[in-house]
Design an enzyme around this catalytic site. Structure first.
Site, PDB file in Angstrom:
ATOM      1  N   SER A   1      -9.705   3.400 -47.595  1.00 46.24           N
ATOM      2  CA  SER A   1      -8.300   3.014 -47.485  1.00 46.24           C
ATOM      3  C   SER A   1      -7.443   4.029 -48.223  1.00 46.24           C
ATOM      4  CB  SER A   1      -8.105   1.591 -48.028  1.00 46.24           C
ATOM      5  OG  SER A   1      -6.776   1.149 -47.826  1.00 46.24           O
ATOM      6  N   THR A   2      -6.731   3.614 -49.266  1.00 48.87           N
ATOM      7  CA  THR A   2      -5.833   4.510 -49.983  1.00 48.87           C
ATOM      8  C   THR A   2      -6.574   5.748 -50.482  1.00 48.87           C
ATOM      9  OG1 THR A   2      -4.598   2.582 -50.722  1.00 48.87           O
ATOM     10  CG2 THR A   2      -4.142   4.659 -51.842  1.00 48.87           C
TER      11      THR A   2
ATOM     12  N   HIS B   1      -8.069   2.369 -43.135  1.00 47.41           N
ATOM     13  CA  HIS B   1      -6.894   1.516 -43.012  1.00 47.41           C
ATOM     14  C   HIS B   1      -5.681   2.381 -42.667  1.00 47.41           C
ATOM     15  CE1 HIS B   1      -8.866  -1.589 -45.916  1.00 47.41           C
ATOM     16  NE2 HIS B   1      -9.335  -1.683 -44.682  1.00 47.41           N
TER      17      HIS B   1
ATOM     18  N   MET C   1      -7.812   0.378 -52.111  1.00 43.92           N
ATOM     19  CA  MET C   1      -7.418  -0.781 -52.893  1.00 43.92           C
ATOM     20  C   MET C   1      -7.929  -2.064 -52.240  1.00 43.92           C
ATOM     21  SD  MET C   1      -3.669  -1.617 -54.410  1.00 43.92           S
ATOM     22  CE  MET C   1      -3.880  -0.166 -55.417  1.00 43.92           C
TER      23      MET C   1
ATOM     24  N   ASP D   1     -11.915  -5.053 -49.197  1.00 43.02           N
ATOM     25  CA  ASP D   1     -12.398  -4.981 -47.826  1.00 43.02           C
ATOM     26  C   ASP D   1     -13.625  -4.076 -47.757  1.00 43.02           C
ATOM     27  OD1 ASP D   1     -11.232  -3.661 -44.660  1.00 43.02           O
ATOM     28  OD2 ASP D   1     -12.446  -5.434 -45.072  1.00 43.02           O
TER      29      ASP D   1
END
Length: 349
Positions: free
Chosen positions: A171-172, A197, A290, A293
């Site tokens: 993600s991030t 993401h 973050m 997930d």
């Protein structure tokens, strides 16, 4: 207290964003600037915790300024630009240069949009403040199955297959991390499935950019794509992706459905399906991001004998998803980002 610098050539944007952020008692706008040159002077007086940065500005564009920040003093940056609505390439360049996240400004009704999105914007700034940007070297150019079936207990996978499966979730900070990993892989590599993401319409351009940089073929996944060596399939933004199997062949299923862990695509959806259909023939990798997930899905992979790896804290922009997977006992090894490609090559052999 989160100290914020707003850099935007629009006086209206600077005023509205300052007003929005001032409503949060934990955020303080320490300065605003209408271009990066002025911003550099303001930063010399007091360095911010988060920079909200436009792209189109006089004297220096936001992408160039972002690269300077990340080379000299890495700081969380939120890109706030209308260019992201016109095409994904600008956003991808910003993220490759080190931006943590982005907000798309409309070309019309700007003030009303910003005021209506106040809560979301505040949360974005607070999230950005938790990131730990690294000094990055940009290597690119200028830069229907159901969720119910996925969540069920894994069925028996093939005991052995000549085709290994690699599943990656991030993600991030993941756009940069994926570039580091995928560009280091040789052309002959296992089939790879990736959930990053990212909103819809961005993943196709992201895949195209990586494809220009990598020896492996990288593309946005389509329903029914076969997972074959030398190919990386990236889940489309706004849709889930899972692994399925027909005989000894693996396929990607791309489908709509409710968000899982607040995300669509969700890493858990992918990892749970890999546990179900590939079992110990798979390698699962969870990287910077973050939230949690992917943590439970990686544990399912671990429980059926798959090899599981987490990016280590020191090399993560946000040590959230890997940390949660480690806490669940889902991880066989913690590795720095620069060694993950080597792990994939080793696993293949």
């Amino acid at each position: 207290m989160i100290k914020v610098l707003i850099v935007d050539d629009s006086a209206v944007v600077r005023q509205v964003l300052s007003s929005i952020l001032s409503k949060d008692p934990q955020i303080k706008v320490i300065a605003t600037a209408n271009d990066p040159i002025i911003a550099k002077d303001k930063m010399a007086q007091e360095w911010p915790d988060v920079i909200v940065l436009d792209v189109e500005m006089p004297r220096m564009d936001g992408i160039t300024f972002l690269k300077l920040i990340m080379a000299e003093h890495p700081t969380p940056v939120v890109i706030c630009s209308s260019l992201t609505a016109q095409g994904a390439e600008t956003t991808l360049q910003a993220m490759a240069a080190g931006a943590v996240c982005y907000v798309t400004k409309p070309t019309l009704g700007l003030k009303g949009f910003l005021e209506d999105s106040a809560k979301e914007f505040i949360n974005t700034v607070r999230t950005a403040a938790l990131a730990k940007p690294k000094r990055w070297v940009v290597t690119g150019q200028p830069a229907k199955p159901s969720l119910t079936s996925v969540a069920s207990a894994p069925i028996a996978a093939l005991a052995q297959t000549t085709e290994k499966i690699i599943a990656i979730g991030t993600s991030t900070g993941g756009t940069q991390a994926l570039e580091v990993v995928l560009t280091a892989l040789p052309r002959v590599s296992p089939g790879i499935l990736v959930v990053q993401h990212m909103p819809e319409k961005f993943t196709a351009s992201f895949a195209e950019r990586l494809n220009r940089l990598c020896a492996v073929e990288v593309r946005e996944a389509k329903e029914g794509d076969r997972v074959i060596p030398g190919t990386v399939l990236i889940a489309p933004g706004g849709l889930h992706m899972r692994l399925s199997r027909s005989g000894a062949y693996y396929y990607a299923n791309v489908f709509d459905g409710p968000p899982v862990n607040r995300h669509k695509p969700s890493v858990d959806v992918l990892f749970k399906s890999v546990a179900q259909f590939a079992g110990k023939n798979a390698l699962g990798i969870i990287m910077t991001g973050m939230g949690d997930d992917g943590a439970r899905g990686l544990r399912e992979m671990h429980e059926v004998g798959a090899r599981t790896v987490a990016q280590d804290e020191a090399s993560c922009v946000v040590f959230g998803m890997p940390k949660e997977a480690i806490k669940l006992g889902a991880v066989d090894a913690e590795l720095p980002l620069t060694l993950i490609a080597d792990e994939i090559i080793r696993y293949t052999r």
